[in-house]
Design an enzyme around this catalytic site. Structure first.
Site, PDB file in Angstrom:
ATOM      1  N   CYS A   2    -112.291 -61.252  68.734  1.00  0.00           N
ATOM      2  CA  CYS A   2    -113.472 -61.134  69.575  1.00  0.00           C
ATOM      3  C   CYS A   2    -113.111 -61.355  71.036  1.00  0.00           C
ATOM      4  O   CYS A   2    -111.946 -61.392  71.415  1.00  0.00           O
ATOM      5  CB  CYS A   2    -114.516 -62.167  69.141  1.00  0.00           C
ATOM      6  SG  CYS A   2    -114.923 -62.055  67.378  1.00  0.00           S
ATOM      7  N   LEU A  49    -116.274 -58.987  66.957  1.00  0.00           N
ATOM      8  CA  LEU A  49    -115.682 -57.920  66.149  1.00  0.00           C
ATOM      9  C   LEU A  49    -115.662 -58.456  64.724  1.00  0.00           C
ATOM     10  O   LEU A  49    -114.875 -59.343  64.388  1.00  0.00           O
ATOM     11  CB  LEU A  49    -114.263 -57.589  66.630  1.00  0.00           C
ATOM     12  CG  LEU A  49    -113.520 -56.498  65.863  1.00  0.00           C
ATOM     13  CD1 LEU A  49    -114.284 -55.178  65.925  1.00  0.00           C
ATOM     14  CD2 LEU A  49    -112.113 -56.307  66.422  1.00  0.00           C
ATOM     15  N   ILE A  51    -114.939 -59.120  61.108  1.00  0.00           N
ATOM     16  CA  ILE A  51    -113.851 -58.895  60.152  1.00  0.00           C
ATOM     17  C   ILE A  51    -114.067 -59.702  58.878  1.00  0.00           C
ATOM     18  O   ILE A  51    -113.858 -59.218  57.772  1.00  0.00           O
ATOM     19  CB  ILE A  51    -112.490 -59.283  60.770  1.00  0.00           C
ATOM     20  CG1 ILE A  51    -112.251 -58.549  62.098  1.00  0.00           C
ATOM     21  CG2 ILE A  51    -111.355 -59.016  59.788  1.00  0.00           C
ATOM     22  CD1 ILE A  51    -112.160 -57.059  61.987  1.00  0.00           C
ATOM     23  N   ASN A  75    -111.777 -66.583  69.050  1.00  0.00           N
ATOM     24  CA  ASN A  75    -111.159 -65.255  68.983  1.00  0.00           C
ATOM     25  C   ASN A  75    -109.873 -65.376  68.176  1.00  0.00           C
ATOM     26  O   ASN A  75    -108.968 -66.116  68.569  1.00  0.00           O
ATOM     27  CB  ASN A  75    -110.846 -64.763  70.408  1.00  0.00           C
ATOM     28  CG  ASN A  75    -109.964 -63.527  70.432  1.00  0.00           C
ATOM     29  OD1 ASN A  75    -110.023 -62.699  69.526  1.00  0.00           O
ATOM     30  ND2 ASN A  75    -109.145 -63.405  71.455  1.00  0.00           N
ATOM     31  N   GLY A  76    -109.795 -64.670  67.051  1.00  0.00           N
ATOM     32  CA  GLY A  76    -108.561 -64.704  66.277  1.00  0.00           C
ATOM     33  C   GLY A  76    -108.790 -64.680  64.781  1.00  0.00           C
ATOM     34  O   GLY A  76    -109.872 -64.328  64.300  1.00  0.00           O
ATOM     35  N   GLU A  77    -107.749 -65.047  64.062  1.00  0.00           N
ATOM     36  CA  GLU A  77    -107.800 -65.140  62.598  1.00  0.00           C
ATOM     37  C   GLU A  77    -106.920 -66.303  62.141  1.00  0.00           C
ATOM     38  O   GLU A  77    -105.769 -66.411  62.567  1.00  0.00           O
ATOM     39  CB  GLU A  77    -107.277 -63.856  61.938  1.00  0.00           C
ATOM     40  CG  GLU A  77    -107.994 -62.573  62.307  1.00  0.00           C
ATOM     41  CD  GLU A  77    -109.369 -62.439  61.679  1.00  0.00           C
ATOM     42  OE1 GLU A  77    -109.737 -63.306  60.853  1.00  0.00           O
ATOM     43  OE2 GLU A  77    -110.073 -61.469  62.010  1.00  0.00           O
ATOM     44  N   ASP A 100    -113.562 -67.969  58.738  1.00  0.00           N
ATOM     45  CA  ASP A 100    -112.527 -68.918  59.141  1.00  0.00           C
ATOM     46  C   ASP A 100    -112.984 -69.728  60.351  1.00  0.00           C
ATOM     47  O   ASP A 100    -112.458 -70.823  60.596  1.00  0.00           O
ATOM     48  CB  ASP A 100    -111.218 -68.186  59.453  1.00  0.00           C
ATOM     49  CG  ASP A 100    -111.368 -67.109  60.507  1.00  0.00           C
ATOM     50  OD1 ASP A 100    -112.488 -66.609  60.711  1.00  0.00           O
ATOM     51  OD2 ASP A 100    -110.352 -66.760  61.145  1.00  0.00           O
ATOM     52  N   GLY A 377     -95.777 -54.081  63.359  1.00  0.00           N
ATOM     53  CA  GLY A 377     -94.448 -54.687  63.264  1.00  0.00           C
ATOM     54  C   GLY A 377     -93.926 -55.365  64.501  1.00  0.00           C
ATOM     55  O   GLY A 377     -92.709 -55.458  64.688  1.00  0.00           O
TER      56      GLY A 377
END
Length: 565
Positions: A2, A49, A51, A75-77, A100, A377
């Protein structure tokens, strides 16, 4: 994934209109929703955003605890949130959402800042403690997610991107000459060497750092993570080293498959991206431990450059055939892409090198397809000596060069990919940057990384059976670059010629305009640039980029004016 903002005001309640503008300036990072919250002297904003937990219970800013003591914008995972949630539930914590985000808040309530060491993921978040009147900010270990801040007299503000500060009533745009010079001198390393930015009085919270702001006290920044302090023991036997790397890599990919929306991958046909796609296919076949993972994971996005020496489609097709991935080919059109030059400058909000346009455009194609999560990657080259210059004998000293390059050069790469993807509301997940994998690789002896005539030796061996041998044993590494020679001779010519006539170009203290302007004007006007001049073009582009950046971010010129050139 986000965009987050916040205003801490020691004298009064933050203005709601200002907070709304501040929040919505990051709408591109979070097109799925918005939220704001104000308390005593604090305002938090969030662009979402979606998810995980796509319902309204997943919205931020999010409260947690008795009487909503803590408020978080994030913001993140955090990929291991399922395991952490179970642990916290056993300790008596209760949850209202399936996110999360709430797990982070509960972990902070339980362990304080020590919770950071328990997270496996990427993040930038802020937590406000309504009882202690304390603001806590934190950034992930390697700086995958951005976080900037600025002191404003009696106020303090933070945001996911620098350009958001332009929406604050008392923010004055200015240039940090020292930082700008550093970006021009060494654009690959400047991001990782300092907390300063090209914007005056705007700072970045460095990777692996956190900040605490208590009432009537100066902000306290401390480093909570140092990679070298967390090296594990590694097996002495090389085959065992390979097997351990394979195990860690597969588990990293497994965790990063956790999503309530479909996922995809950007596939170049190189070792690193092929390894990710191959691992996704293997884990899907094994179907073990894939908690909270979507059934649709097979999309592979391939950028193609027909007739170019950097086109890797034939290699990507071998991976697709082996893994059963569903290919989505995007034909790079240099004439069309050059029109996005100003959009990329706006998105990156810093000085960048010329290869960002195709990357920015690739993530735009993902979003147009409806894909918002991609496992890519990034990061392996900087840890495992993936570039040919590492064959120089200096790589044998302490693993020190790889360690320094990883921590100094990688932040620029991560910034570039974050801005390219989030400009379109796309989340990048980076399996090679799982902290367990990073510390293990750095602890390995040099000969495990570069040996037997190969860069990334141990990764190649760990991927045996996961990707085609032809790709696993490739020695040629292709860059993902823009056709800058062609653009200087053609599509970018009007923009270049306009820039070198601008007063900012002629009066700049950072380059000798008098010595180079005539050459640029002559060769651009008459299409005389040659392939042998790529390094010179790259340097000139940095100067041109700096002028365009100044016009947009300091002078406040409308980017639409520059798009017309």
């Amino acid at each position: 994934m986000c965009g987050i903002v916040g205003i801490l005001d020691h004298k009064k309640q933050p203005d709601q209109g200002e907070l709304d503008r501040f929040t919505d300036s990051l709408a591109h990072r979070g097109p799925d929703g918005r939220g704001t919250w104000t308390g005593e002297g604090i305002g938090l904003g969030h662009r979402r955003l979606a998810i995980l937990d796509l319902t309204d219970t997943g919205k931020c800013p999010m409260p947690y605890g008795d009487n909503n003591r803590w408020w978080i914008t994030y913001n993140g995972e955090i990929y291991n949130f399922i395991e952490l949630r179970r642990e916290l539930e056993e300790m008596g914590h209760r949850f209202r959402s399936e996110t999360d985000t709430e797990v982070i808040a509960a972990a902070y309530a339980e362990w304080g800042k020590e919770c950071l060491l328990r997270f496996n993921g990427m993040w930038a978040f802020a937590i406000w403690d309504t009882q202690e009147k304390t603001l806590f900010l934190a950034r992930d270990r390697f700086g995958i997610k951005p976080l900037y801040y600025t002191p404003l007299g009696n106020r303090f503000a933070f945001a996911s991107e620098m350009k958001a500060f332009r929406q604050l009533n008392d923010f004055q745009s200015g240039v940090n000459d020292q930082a700008l010079k550093a970006y021009l001198d060494d654009p690959k390393a400047a991001e990782g060497k300092t907390d300063q930015t090209p914007l005056k009085d705007v700072f970045k919270l460095q990777p692996g750092c956190c900040m605490t702001i208590k009432p009537h006290k100066e902000p306290q920044v401390e480093r909570w993570w140092e990679t070298s302090d967390h090296y594990p023991e590694v097996p002495e036997d090389y085959p065992e080293q390979v097997e351990k790397l394979r195990e860690l890599f597969l588990d990293s990919v497994r965790l990063r498959m956790r999503s309530d929306v479909s996922i995809g991958s950007c596939l170049s046909g190189g070792i690193d991206s092929s390894g990710v796609v191959g691992a996704l296919a293997l884990l899907h076949r094994q179907n073990k431990g894939l908690e909270r993972s979507p059934s649709e994971w097979q999309k592979a996005f391939v950028a193609t450059f027909p007739g170019s020496a950097i086109d890797e489609r034939e290699y990507a097709e071998e991976v697709i055939q082996l893994t059963g991935a569903k290919p989505y080919y995007w034909l790079f059109d240099g004439e069309k892409a050059v029109r996005n030059t100003v959009d990329v400058i706006w998105a990156h909000e810093s000085i960048y090198q010329g290869n960002m346009v195709p990357i920015w455009a690739t993530y735009r194609e993902l979003r147009n397809d409806g894909t918002v999560v991609t496992l890519d990657g990034h990061g392996a080259d900087e840890m495992l000596g993936g570039y040919i210059w590492y064959f120089d004998e200096t790589w044998k000293t302490l693993n020190r060069k790889l360690y320094d390059d990883f921590h100094q050069a990688l932040p620029t790469l991560l910034r570039n990919f974050d801005r390219s993807a989030m400009a379109h509301g796309v989340e990048i997940r980076t399996p090679y940057l799982d902290w367990r994998l990073v510390t293990y690789i750095h602890a390995l002896p040099p000969e495990a990384k570069i040996g037997k005539g190969f860069t990334k030796r141990i990764l190649r061996d760990a991927l045996e059976g996961i990707i085609p041998d032809r790709i696993r044993q490739r020695r040629l590494k292709m860059g993902f670059s823009s056709p800058m020679v062609e653009w200087f001779n053609g599509g970018m010519a009007s923009l270049i010629l306009d820039t070198i006539e601008h007063p900012l170009w002629k009066g700049s203290p950072f380059w000798n305009a008098e010595a180079i302007t005539d050459e640029i004007r002559h060769k651009t006007s008459h299409h005389l640039w040659k392939d042998s001049e790529k390094s010179k073009i790259s340097k000139f582009w940095l100067y041109i980029n700096a002028v365009l950046w100044f016009r947009v971010f300091i002078d406040g010129e409308n980017p639409d004016n520059l798009r017309m050139l």
